[in-house]
Design an enzyme around this catalytic site. Sequence first.
Site, mmCIF file in Angstrom:
data_model
loop_
_atom_site.group_PDB
_atom_site.id
_atom_site.type_symbol
_atom_site.label_atom_id
_atom_site.label_comp_id
_atom_site.label_asym_id
_atom_site.label_seq_id
_atom_site.Cartn_x
_atom_site.Cartn_y
_atom_site.Cartn_z
ATOM 1 N N ASP A 151 0.862 -1.176 0.000
ATOM 2 C CA ASP A 151 0.000 0.000 0.000
ATOM 3 C C ASP A 151 0.901 1.228 0.000
ATOM 4 O O ASP A 151 1.436 1.617 1.032
ATOM 5 C CB ASP A 151 -0.898 -0.043 1.239
ATOM 6 C CG ASP A 151 -1.861 1.132 1.307
ATOM 7 O OD1 ASP A 151 -1.760 2.036 0.447
ATOM 8 O OD2 ASP A 151 -2.697 1.156 2.218
ATOM 9 N N ASN A 153 -0.091 4.233 -0.796
ATOM 10 C CA ASN A 153 -0.888 5.397 -0.387
ATOM 11 C C ASN A 153 -0.676 6.617 -1.281
ATOM 12 O O ASN A 153 -0.748 7.752 -0.815
ATOM 13 C CB ASN A 153 -0.633 5.727 1.087
ATOM 14 C CG ASN A 153 -1.650 5.065 2.004
ATOM 15 O OD1 ASN A 153 -2.856 5.124 1.750
ATOM 16 N ND2 ASN A 153 -1.174 4.411 3.049
ATOM 17 N N HIS A 254 -9.454 -2.942 1.062
ATOM 18 C CA HIS A 254 -8.577 -3.130 -0.094
ATOM 19 C C HIS A 254 -8.859 -4.501 -0.709
ATOM 20 O O HIS A 254 -9.455 -5.368 -0.066
ATOM 21 C CB HIS A 254 -7.100 -3.082 0.309
ATOM 22 C CG HIS A 254 -6.644 -1.775 0.839
ATOM 23 N ND1 HIS A 254 -5.757 -0.955 0.171
ATOM 24 C CD2 HIS A 254 -6.922 -1.131 2.012
ATOM 25 C CE1 HIS A 254 -5.511 0.123 0.887
ATOM 26 N NE2 HIS A 254 -6.203 0.047 2.012
#
Length: 264
Positions: A151, A153, A254
């Site tokens: 991840d 981000n 997710h």
Amino acid sequence: MVSTVNVNGLRAAARKGFRAWLAATEADVVCLQETRCEPGQVEAGVLDAPGWHVLLAPAAAKGRAGVAVYTRAEPSARRIGFDAAEFTDAGRYAEVDLDGVTVASLYLPSGEVGTERQAEKERFLDAFLPYLVRRRAEVEAAGRELVVCGDWNIAHTEADLRNWRANTKKSGFLPMERAWMGRVLGEAGYVDVVRSLLPDRDGPYTWWSYRGRAFDNDTGWRIDYQVATPGLAARAKNARVERAPAHDQRWSDHAPVTVEYGTR
């Protein structure tokens, strides 16, 4: 085959369906982020799942962050953290060495504009890019490859989130963050494997807010990546996002990102 997913809390994900997904996956390596647990806090059969070797890197701050790497083969080496003392025990990065390839699990800070969380994210970015540059040189000099899964981000381009116009001033799609991701894929020489395989489409998104009908409307962000050295990226055969069939079948906000790589 390599899969990566932010589980949004491993204990909760295990109850909701992660265990069944892990038992069914054909992946050779599974990278997890936001595990938010210590080894003794997870029910049996999760961190000691049959057939897997597991490296868990919890955060020193209880209940935060945390990454893990599951491998079918036993790694020849395991490392937690990178060249930044602030983040050594932050549960943000871990890597393992397998035959010819190093696989890393990354949980890059999410940030929030105008807060210390964003300052932390920017410090992480400043420290992590030089590490990526050095690490690529090291693994390639040794005749190996590297893939950093996780991840990140950051939605790199407008194709990586549905409502990009409304998010240009929000963490995850700030100009400086997007430029930083461009440097990873530019001057550092890494490849966004999924985008290289699926160059002409929006998404595929990997995260959807639990708020409203974001999942049902596919109003998502693509922030989960497999970023690889060019030699490994060239061996990628196909990629998919394992999006749940329905909202009530999700075990995280997710979805797993899975890439099949060919042999050398």
